[in-house]
Design a protein around this motif. Structure first.
Motif, PDB file in Angstrom:
ATOM      1  N   VAL A   1       0.873  -1.181   0.000  1.00 58.62           N
ATOM      2  CA  VAL A   1       0.000   0.000   0.000  1.00 58.62           C
ATOM      3  C   VAL A   1       0.908   1.227   0.000  1.00 58.62           C
ATOM      4  CG1 VAL A   1      -1.776   1.304   1.227  1.00 58.62           C
ATOM      5  CG2 VAL A   1      -1.812  -1.211   1.274  1.00 58.62           C
ATOM      6  N   LYS A   2       0.782   2.057  -1.000  1.00 55.24           N
ATOM      7  CA  LYS A   2       1.634   3.236  -1.102  1.00 55.24           C
ATOM      8  C   LYS A   2       1.240   4.273  -0.046  1.00 55.24           C
ATOM      9  CE  LYS A   2       3.228   4.561  -5.061  1.00 55.24           C
ATOM     10  NZ  LYS A   2       3.417   5.060  -6.449  1.00 55.24           N
ATOM     11  N   GLU A   3       2.177   5.128   0.306  1.00 57.36           N
ATOM     12  CA  GLU A   3       1.938   6.134   1.344  1.00 57.36           C
ATOM     13  C   GLU A   3       0.760   7.017   0.969  1.00 57.36           C
ATOM     14  OE1 GLU A   3       4.304   9.733   3.701  1.00 57.36           O
ATOM     15  OE2 GLU A   3       5.343   8.500   2.201  1.00 57.36           O
ATOM     16  N   ARG A   4      -0.120   7.262   1.961  1.00 52.01           N
ATOM     17  CA  ARG A   4      -1.316   8.056   1.723  1.00 52.01           C
ATOM     18  C   ARG A   4      -1.025   9.547   1.940  1.00 52.01           C
ATOM     19  NH1 ARG A   4      -3.128   3.909   5.689  1.00 52.01           N
ATOM     20  NH2 ARG A   4      -4.089   2.222   4.466  1.00 52.01           N
ATOM     21  N   LYS A   5      -1.698  10.387   1.157  1.00 52.42           N
ATOM     22  CA  LYS A   5      -1.571  11.827   1.416  1.00 52.42           C
ATOM     23  C   LYS A   5      -2.591  12.282   2.464  1.00 52.42           C
ATOM     24  CE  LYS A   5      -4.386  13.502  -2.471  1.00 52.42           C
ATOM     25  NZ  LYS A   5      -4.350  14.347  -3.684  1.00 52.42           N
ATOM     26  N   ASN A   6      -3.658  11.522   2.632  1.00 46.87           N
ATOM     27  CA  ASN A   6      -4.606  11.766   3.717  1.00 46.87           C
ATOM     28  C   ASN A   6      -5.477  10.542   3.906  1.00 46.87           C
ATOM     29  OD1 ASN A   6      -6.849  11.945   1.794  1.00 46.87           O
ATOM     30  ND2 ASN A   6      -6.214  14.049   1.395  1.00 46.87           N
ATOM     31  N   LEU A   7      -6.156  10.491   5.038  1.00 43.91           N
ATOM     32  CA  LEU A   7      -7.082   9.394   5.332  1.00 43.91           C
ATOM     33  C   LEU A   7      -8.237   9.956   6.141  1.00 43.91           C
ATOM     34  CD1 LEU A   7      -7.912   6.408   5.362  1.00 43.91           C
ATOM     35  CD2 LEU A   7      -6.530   6.127   7.434  1.00 43.91           C
ATOM     36  N   LEU A   8      -9.422   9.975   5.551  1.00 42.67           N
ATOM     37  CA  LEU A   8     -10.598  10.427   6.271  1.00 42.67           C
ATOM     38  C   LEU A   8     -11.137   9.292   7.135  1.00 42.67           C
ATOM     39  CD1 LEU A   8     -12.518  12.412   3.496  1.00 42.67           C
ATOM     40  CD2 LEU A   8     -10.683  13.170   5.008  1.00 42.67           C
ATOM     41  N   VAL A   9     -11.707   9.682   8.269  1.00 44.84           N
ATOM     42  CA  VAL A   9     -12.266   8.689   9.175  1.00 44.84           C
ATOM     43  C   VAL A   9     -13.717   8.407   8.830  1.00 44.84           C
ATOM     44  CG1 VAL A   9     -12.823   8.181  11.588  1.00 44.84           C
ATOM     45  CG2 VAL A   9     -10.684   9.361  11.017  1.00 44.84           C
ATOM     46  N   ARG A  10     -14.453   9.465   8.504  1.00 42.33           N
ATOM     47  CA  ARG A  10     -15.861   9.312   8.158  1.00 42.33           C
ATOM     48  C   ARG A  10     -16.162  10.119   6.923  1.00 42.33           C
ATOM     49  NH1 ARG A  10     -21.239  11.068  11.595  1.00 42.33           N
ATOM     50  NH2 ARG A  10     -22.695   9.837  10.380  1.00 42.33           N
ATOM     51  N   PRO A  11     -16.303   9.495   5.773  1.00 42.07           N
ATOM     52  CA  PRO A  11     -16.186   8.050   5.531  1.00 42.07           C
ATOM     53  C   PRO A  11     -14.729   7.616   5.488  1.00 42.07           C
ATOM     54  CG  PRO A  11     -16.475   9.182   3.460  1.00 42.07           C
ATOM     55  CD  PRO A  11     -16.592  10.232   4.528  1.00 42.07           C
ATOM     56  N   PRO A  12     -14.442   6.319   5.730  1.00 42.60           N
ATOM     57  CA  PRO A  12     -13.057   5.833   5.685  1.00 42.60           C
ATOM     58  C   PRO A  12     -12.560   5.736   4.252  1.00 42.60           C
ATOM     59  CG  PRO A  12     -14.562   4.014   6.094  1.00 42.60           C
ATOM     60  CD  PRO A  12     -15.396   5.265   6.104  1.00 42.60           C
ATOM     61  N   ILE A  13     -11.828   6.744   3.819  1.00 39.36           N
ATOM     62  CA  ILE A  13     -11.346   6.787   2.441  1.00 39.36           C
ATOM     63  C   ILE A  13     -10.036   7.552   2.394  1.00 39.36           C
ATOM     64  CG2 ILE A  13     -12.804   8.791   1.996  1.00 39.36           C
ATOM     65  CD1 ILE A  13     -12.956   7.925  -0.924  1.00 39.36           C
ATOM     66  N   ALA A  14      -9.110   7.077   1.573  1.00 40.09           N
ATOM     67  CA  ALA A  14      -7.770   7.664   1.489  1.00 40.09           C
ATOM     68  C   ALA A  14      -7.601   8.485   0.215  1.00 40.09           C
ATOM     69  CB  ALA A  14      -6.724   6.551   1.531  1.00 40.09           C
ATOM     70  N   ASN A  15      -6.647   9.414   0.273  1.00 36.40           N
ATOM     71  CA  ASN A  15      -6.177  10.158  -0.904  1.00 36.40           C
ATOM     72  C   ASN A  15      -7.275  10.964  -1.597  1.00 36.40           C
ATOM     73  OD1 ASN A  15      -3.498   9.034  -0.651  1.00 36.40           O
ATOM     74  ND2 ASN A  15      -4.341   7.117  -1.462  1.00 36.40           N
ATOM     75  N   VAL A  16      -8.094  11.632  -0.793  1.00 38.57           N
ATOM     76  CA  VAL A  16      -9.165  12.467  -1.338  1.00 38.57           C
ATOM     77  C   VAL A  16      -8.607  13.843  -1.709  1.00 38.57           C
ATOM     78  CG1 VAL A  16     -11.384  13.566  -0.841  1.00 38.57           C
ATOM     79  CG2 VAL A  16     -10.900  11.270   0.013  1.00 38.57           C
ATOM     80  N   ASP A  17      -9.020  14.367  -2.861  1.00 32.70           N
ATOM     81  CA  ASP A  17      -8.616  15.703  -3.299  1.00 32.70           C
ATOM     82  C   ASP A  17      -9.682  16.749  -3.003  1.00 32.70           C
ATOM     83  OD1 ASP A  17      -6.136  14.891  -4.649  1.00 32.70           O
ATOM     84  OD2 ASP A  17      -7.474  13.891  -6.069  1.00 32.70           O
ATOM     85  N   LYS A  18     -10.933  16.375  -3.179  1.00 27.12           N
ATOM     86  CA  LYS A  18     -12.007  17.373  -3.112  1.00 27.12           C
ATOM     87  C   LYS A  18     -13.261  16.759  -2.505  1.00 27.12           C
ATOM     88  CE  LYS A  18     -12.119  20.323  -6.439  1.00 27.12           C
ATOM     89  NZ  LYS A  18     -12.252  21.023  -7.752  1.00 27.12           N
ATOM     90  N   VAL A  19     -13.995  17.587  -1.752  1.00 24.51           N
ATOM     91  CA  VAL A  19     -15.264  17.144  -1.161  1.00 24.51           C
ATOM     92  C   VAL A  19     -16.392  18.006  -1.710  1.00 24.51           C
ATOM     93  CG1 VAL A  19     -16.555  16.730   0.957  1.00 24.51           C
ATOM     94  CG2 VAL A  19     -14.068  16.469   0.952  1.00 24.51           C
TER      95      VAL A  19
END
Length: 296
Positions: free
Chosen positions: A60-78
Motif C-alpha cells: 500500500v503506497k503512502e497516503r496523502k490523507n485518510l478520512l475517518v468518516r467516511p473511511p477513504i484515502a487520498n481524497v482531493d475534493k469534497v
C-alpha cells in the motif's frame, strides 16, 4: 509490479481498479499487508494480476490523507451537497463541514441540489445563500438532476481528481453521482414526517470518472468541528475572517479590543448567519449580536 486504486472496501471485500487495463479485480492482501495494514477505499496499491479476476496486493503506497468518516484515502475534493427544502437546509451543518474539511486540507465545492423544486420566492432565498457562500470564497453550484442545471459546471470541478460527495441523507448525493457517471446507485426518499432523508449508502465506493474518481459517502445529520480541532483554530477556517486584521493576532473575534471581524459583522460585511455559526461552534453567546442581527 502493477499499480491500482482500491475502489471499494466493504467488510472483507476489496475491489481494485487497474487504470492501464480499465477494469476492476478482486483484491487479495498478501504478506505484510494482510498482517499489519488495513486497506481503505482510495488506497493506491501495488501488486500483480494473479488471474482474470484476482489482484494480489503486495504493498500500500503512502497516503496523502485518510478520512475517518467516511473511511477513504487520498481524497482531493469534497462536494458538500445541501437542499433548500426536502430536506430543509441546515446551514450550521454545512458550515461545520466546511470548517472540518478545510482543517483536513481538502478543497470543497458547495452544491445546492433539487433546485427544480423551488418556487420563485424560494429561489430568491436560495440566491441569498449562494451569494453568502460565494462571497465567503467557496465555489457554489446550483444543481438539478431533473433539469440538468449545474451538471456541466460540476463535471468541470471533478475532472481528474478523487472526490467524495458528502452531506445529509436525502439531499440527492447518489442521484447526482448516477447522473454524472451513468452508474446507478441506490437512492432513498425524504420522510414526510421528519423532513429527513433515509440512509441508503452504507459503504464507500469509488467510480472512475474522467481521469479521477467519484465516491458516494454515507449521509449524516451532525458534525462537531471541536471534535477535529482546538477551539482556537476554528476562526482560521472561516475564509472571510482572514480579510480583516485585528489588533491581536490571536483574536477570537468575541469581545477583544480592536477586533475588525466583529466590526465587519456590525457593518454587514460578514453575514450574521456565518458569524452565528462560528459562535455556535465555539458554544458562545454574545448579547450585542441580537441587536446587530435582528430577525427579519
Amino acid at each position: 509490479m502493477a499499480e491500482g486504486i482500491v475502489t471499494e472496501r466493504a467488510g472483507q471485500k476489496i475491489t481494485v481498479y487497474l487504470p492501464e487495463e480499465g477494469r476492476e479485480l478482486r483484491g487479495v492482501p498478501l504478506g505484510k499487508v494482510r498482517k499489519k495494514e488495513k486497506v481503505f477505499a482510495g488506497d493506491i496499491v501495488e501488486g500483480r494480476v494473479v488471474d482474470s479476476s484476482t489482484f494480489a496486493i503486495e504493498r500500500v503506497k503512502e497516503r496523502k490523507n485518510l478520512l475517518v468518516r467516511p473511511p477513504i484515502a487520498n481524497v482531493d475534493k469534497v462536494v458538500l451537497v445541501s437542499t433548500l427544502k426536502n430536506p430543509e437546509f441546515q446551514n450550521f451543518l454545512l458550515d461545520n463541514l466546511l470548517v472540518v474539511y478545510d482543517h483536513l486540507g481538502l478543497d470543497t465545492v458547495v452544491v445546492f441540489n433539487k433546485v427544480d423544486l423551488l418556487d420563485p420566492k424560494e429561489r430568491e432565498e436560495l440566491n441569498r445563500w449562494v451569494e453568502i457562500y460565494r462571497n465567503a470564497g467557496y465555489p457554489v453550484v446550483t444543481a438539478s438532476v431533473e433539469t440538468g442545471e449545474g451538471l456541466k459546471e460540476l463535471r468541470e470541478e471533478l475532472k481528474g481528481v478523487t472526490s467524495i460527495f458528502a452531506g445529509p441523507s436525502g439531499v440527492g448525493k447518489s442521484s447526482l453521482i448516477s447522473k454524472l457517471t451513468g452508474v446507478e446507485l441506490r437512492t432513498g426518499q425524504v420522510s414526510r414526517k421528519t423532513e429527513r432523508g433515509r440512509h441508503t449508502t452504507r459503504e464507500v465506493r469509488l467510480i472512475p470518472f474522467e481521469g479521477g474518481f467519484i465516491g458516494d459517502a454515507p449521509g449524516f445529520s451532525r458534525v462537531d468541528a471541536l471534535n477535529f480541532m482546538e477551539r482556537e483554530e476554528v476562526r482560521l477556517h472561516f475564509p472571510e475572517f482572514g480579510r480583516y486584521q485585528c489588533r491581536f493576532s490571536d483574536c477570537l473575534h468575541l469581545e477583544e479590543e480592536g477586533c475588525e471581524v466583529r466590526e465587519a459583522v456590525k457593518r454587514g460585511e460578514i453575514p450574521c448567519e456565518r458569524f452565528k455559526s462560528y459562535l455556535k461552534m465555539l458554544k458562545v453567546y454574545l448579547p450585542w449580536l441580537s441587536e446587530v442581527c435582528k430577525e427579519e
